[in-house]
Design a protein around this motif. Structure first.
Motif, PDB file in Angstrom:
ATOM      1  N   CYS A 112      90.507  87.068 -21.935  1.00 51.66           N
ATOM      2  CA  CYS A 112      91.202  88.129 -21.206  1.00 51.66           C
ATOM      3  C   CYS A 112      90.467  89.462 -21.323  1.00 51.66           C
ATOM      4  N   VAL A 113      89.897  89.735 -22.473  1.00 53.01           N
ATOM      5  CA  VAL A 113      89.174  90.988 -22.676  1.00 53.01           C
ATOM      6  C   VAL A 113      87.829  90.966 -21.946  1.00 53.01           C
ATOM      7  N   ALA A 114      87.143  89.830 -21.984  1.00 56.16           N
ATOM      8  CA  ALA A 114      85.793  89.746 -21.415  1.00 56.16           C
ATOM      9  C   ALA A 114      85.781  89.470 -19.915  1.00 56.16           C
ATOM     10  N   SER A 115      86.817  88.844 -19.390  1.00 61.02           N
ATOM     11  CA  SER A 115      86.814  88.436 -17.976  1.00 61.02           C
ATOM     12  C   SER A 115      86.552  89.566 -16.988  1.00 61.02           C
ATOM     13  N   PRO A 116      87.184  90.732 -17.127  1.00 64.41           N
ATOM     14  CA  PRO A 116      86.909  91.790 -16.143  1.00 64.41           C
ATOM     15  C   PRO A 116      85.436  92.209 -16.113  1.00 64.41           C
ATOM     16  N   VAL A 117      84.821  92.273 -17.272  1.00 63.56           N
ATOM     17  CA  VAL A 117      83.407  92.657 -17.344  1.00 63.56           C
ATOM     18  C   VAL A 117      82.531  91.561 -16.745  1.00 63.56           C
ATOM     19  N   ILE A 118      82.804  90.318 -17.105  1.00 66.79           N
ATOM     20  CA  ILE A 118      82.012  89.198 -16.591  1.00 66.79           C
ATOM     21  C   ILE A 118      82.210  89.059 -15.082  1.00 66.79           C
ATOM     22  N   ALA A 119      83.438  89.268 -14.606  1.00 63.96           N
ATOM     23  CA  ALA A 119      83.716  89.154 -13.170  1.00 63.96           C
ATOM     24  C   ALA A 119      82.957  90.206 -12.365  1.00 63.96           C
ATOM     25  N   MET A 120      82.711  91.370 -12.963  1.00 62.23           N
ATOM     26  CA  MET A 120      81.913  92.378 -12.266  1.00 62.23           C
ATOM     27  C   MET A 120      80.452  91.947 -12.152  1.00 62.23           C
ATOM     28  N   ILE A 121      79.967  91.246 -13.164  1.00 62.11           N
ATOM     29  CA  ILE A 121      78.575  90.798 -13.169  1.00 62.11           C
ATOM     30  C   ILE A 121      78.408  89.552 -12.302  1.00 62.11           C
ATOM     31  N   VAL A 122      79.351  88.602 -12.442  1.00 59.27           N
ATOM     32  CA  VAL A 122      79.311  87.345 -11.693  1.00 59.27           C
ATOM     33  C   VAL A 122      80.658  87.193 -10.979  1.00 59.27           C
ATOM     34  N   PRO A 123      80.792  87.744  -9.764  1.00 57.26           N
ATOM     35  CA  PRO A 123      82.090  87.769  -9.070  1.00 57.26           C
ATOM     36  C   PRO A 123      82.726  86.404  -8.827  1.00 57.26           C
ATOM     37  N   VAL A 124      81.951  85.333  -8.738  1.00 60.02           N
ATOM     38  CA  VAL A 124      82.525  84.012  -8.472  1.00 60.02           C
ATOM     39  C   VAL A 124      83.454  83.571  -9.614  1.00 60.02           C
ATOM     40  N   ILE A 125      83.249  84.094 -10.800  1.00 59.19           N
ATOM     41  CA  ILE A 125      84.109  83.747 -11.946  1.00 59.19           C
ATOM     42  C   ILE A 125      85.548  84.194 -11.701  1.00 59.19           C
ATOM     43  N   ALA A 126      85.727  85.274 -10.973  1.00 60.78           N
ATOM     44  CA  ALA A 126      87.074  85.786 -10.698  1.00 60.78           C
ATOM     45  C   ALA A 126      87.916  84.795  -9.902  1.00 60.78           C
ATOM     46  N   LEU A 127      87.283  83.873  -9.189  1.00 66.95           N
ATOM     47  CA  LEU A 127      88.025  82.896  -8.390  1.00 66.95           C
ATOM     48  C   LEU A 127      88.861  81.959  -9.251  1.00 66.95           C
ATOM     49  N   ASN A 128      88.397  81.640 -10.446  1.00 68.36           N
ATOM     50  CA  ASN A 128      89.098  80.713 -11.337  1.00 68.36           C
ATOM     51  C   ASN A 128      89.871  81.416 -12.444  1.00 68.36           C
ATOM     52  N   GLU A 129      89.975  82.713 -12.367  1.00 63.85           N
ATOM     53  CA  GLU A 129      90.605  83.503 -13.430  1.00 63.85           C
ATOM     54  C   GLU A 129      92.028  83.045 -13.743  1.00 63.85           C
ATOM     55  N   GLY A 130      92.854  82.916 -12.740  1.00 64.20           N
ATOM     56  CA  GLY A 130      94.248  82.527 -12.957  1.00 64.20           C
ATOM     57  C   GLY A 130      94.386  81.147 -13.563  1.00 64.20           C
ATOM     58  N   THR A 131      93.582  80.222 -13.091  1.00 66.71           N
ATOM     59  CA  THR A 131      93.634  78.848 -13.613  1.00 66.71           C
ATOM     60  C   THR A 131      93.188  78.807 -15.068  1.00 66.71           C
ATOM     61  N   THR A 132      92.103  79.492 -15.371  1.00 65.04           N
ATOM     62  CA  THR A 132      91.603  79.505 -16.749  1.00 65.04           C
ATOM     63  C   THR A 132      92.635  80.119 -17.691  1.00 65.04           C
ATOM     64  N   HIS A 133      93.234  81.210 -17.274  1.00 67.65           N
ATOM     65  CA  HIS A 133      94.251  81.873 -18.099  1.00 67.65           C
ATOM     66  C   HIS A 133      95.440  80.931 -18.329  1.00 67.65           C
ATOM     67  N   ALA A 134      95.869  80.240 -17.296  1.00 66.89           N
ATOM     68  CA  ALA A 134      97.006  79.313 -17.418  1.00 66.89           C
ATOM     69  C   ALA A 134      96.670  78.138 -18.336  1.00 66.89           C
ATOM     70  N   VAL A 135      95.454  77.617 -18.244  1.00 72.84           N
ATOM     71  CA  VAL A 135      95.038  76.495 -19.105  1.00 72.84           C
ATOM     72  C   VAL A 135      95.006  76.940 -20.571  1.00 72.84           C
ATOM     73  N   LEU A 136      94.454  78.125 -20.830  1.00 70.51           N
ATOM     74  CA  LEU A 136      94.441  78.637 -22.204  1.00 70.51           C
ATOM     75  C   LEU A 136      95.855  78.890 -22.714  1.00 70.51           C
ATOM     76  N   ALA A 137      96.729  79.425 -21.866  1.00 71.33           N
ATOM     77  CA  ALA A 137      98.118  79.662 -22.266  1.00 71.33           C
ATOM     78  C   ALA A 137      98.827  78.343 -22.569  1.00 71.33           C
ATOM     79  N   LEU A 138      98.546  77.315 -21.802  1.00 76.35           N
ATOM     80  CA  LEU A 138      99.124  75.991 -22.063  1.00 76.35           C
ATOM     81  C   LEU A 138      98.623  75.435 -23.396  1.00 76.35           C
ATOM     82  N   ALA A 139      97.340  75.640 -23.688  1.00 78.45           N
ATOM     83  CA  ALA A 139      96.785  75.192 -24.970  1.00 78.45           C
ATOM     84  C   ALA A 139      97.456  75.927 -26.126  1.00 78.45           C
ATOM     85  N   VAL A 140      97.648  77.239 -25.984  1.00 74.03           N
ATOM     86  CA  VAL A 140      98.316  78.028 -27.026  1.00 74.03           C
ATOM     87  C   VAL A 140      99.730  77.504 -27.256  1.00 74.03           C
ATOM     88  N   LEU A 141     100.457  77.250 -26.188  1.00 76.40           N
ATOM     89  CA  LEU A 141     101.815  76.717 -26.295  1.00 76.40           C
ATOM     90  C   LEU A 141     101.808  75.335 -26.964  1.00 76.40           C
TER      91      LEU A 141
END
Length: 142
Positions: free
Chosen positions: A29-58
């Motif tokens: 979550c902290v690194a994604s905004p910076v990485i998305a500025m450098i490699v914009p295609v990463i922003a396309l999967n942002e929501g899915t990645t966040h949800a998968v990590l949240a599911l793992a935490v749960l």
């Protein structure tokens, strides 16, 4: 409270996995905004990645906290874990119209830190319980 449950190091392994997932969620979550500025295609999967990590935490939280609670009987571990999960999932499910990057990062970081603290507390309580910390001991936690 523990109803004759035999303990192994399994809860500690789930706590370690949960702490790792919580840390990765915060770092993502902290690194994604910076990485998305450098490699914009990463922003396309942002929501899915966040949800998968949240599911793992749960998932790891449930796998560690429920057996830990059944052994040591301390509801404050469950309460801390629930608070952390709610903050992380709150950032995932926050409607776009209400979401700001600062709010999303703040919720995720707070939730992740709380989850790490909850897992460390669960480990500490299990170590304090002779039954949880040593498989050769047959005494159960009070």
């Amino acid at each position: 409270m523990n109803a004759g449950i035999r303990v192994s190091g399994e809860t500690r392994r789930w706590d370690a996995a949960g702490m790792t997932a919580s840390f990765l969620c915060v770092m993502h979550c902290v690194a994604s905004p910076v990485i998305a500025m450098i490699v914009p295609v990463i922003a396309l999967n942002e929501g899915t990645t966040h949800a998968v990590l949240a599911l793992a935490v749960l998932s790891f939280g449930l796998l560690a906290f429920v057996p830990g609670y059944r052994r040591h009987g301390r509801p404050d571990v469950i309460a801390l874990g629930a608070m952390g999960v709610l903050l992380i999932w709150g950032s995932v499910l926050l409607p776009e119209s209400l979401a700001s990057e600062v709010l999303e990062v703040g919720l995720t970081v707070a939730g992740g830190v709380i989850m790490v603290v909850a897992h460390l507390y669960n480990i500490r309580l299990c170590r304090a319980c002779r039954h949880c910390s040593d498989d050769s001991v047959t005494d159960y936690c009070p």
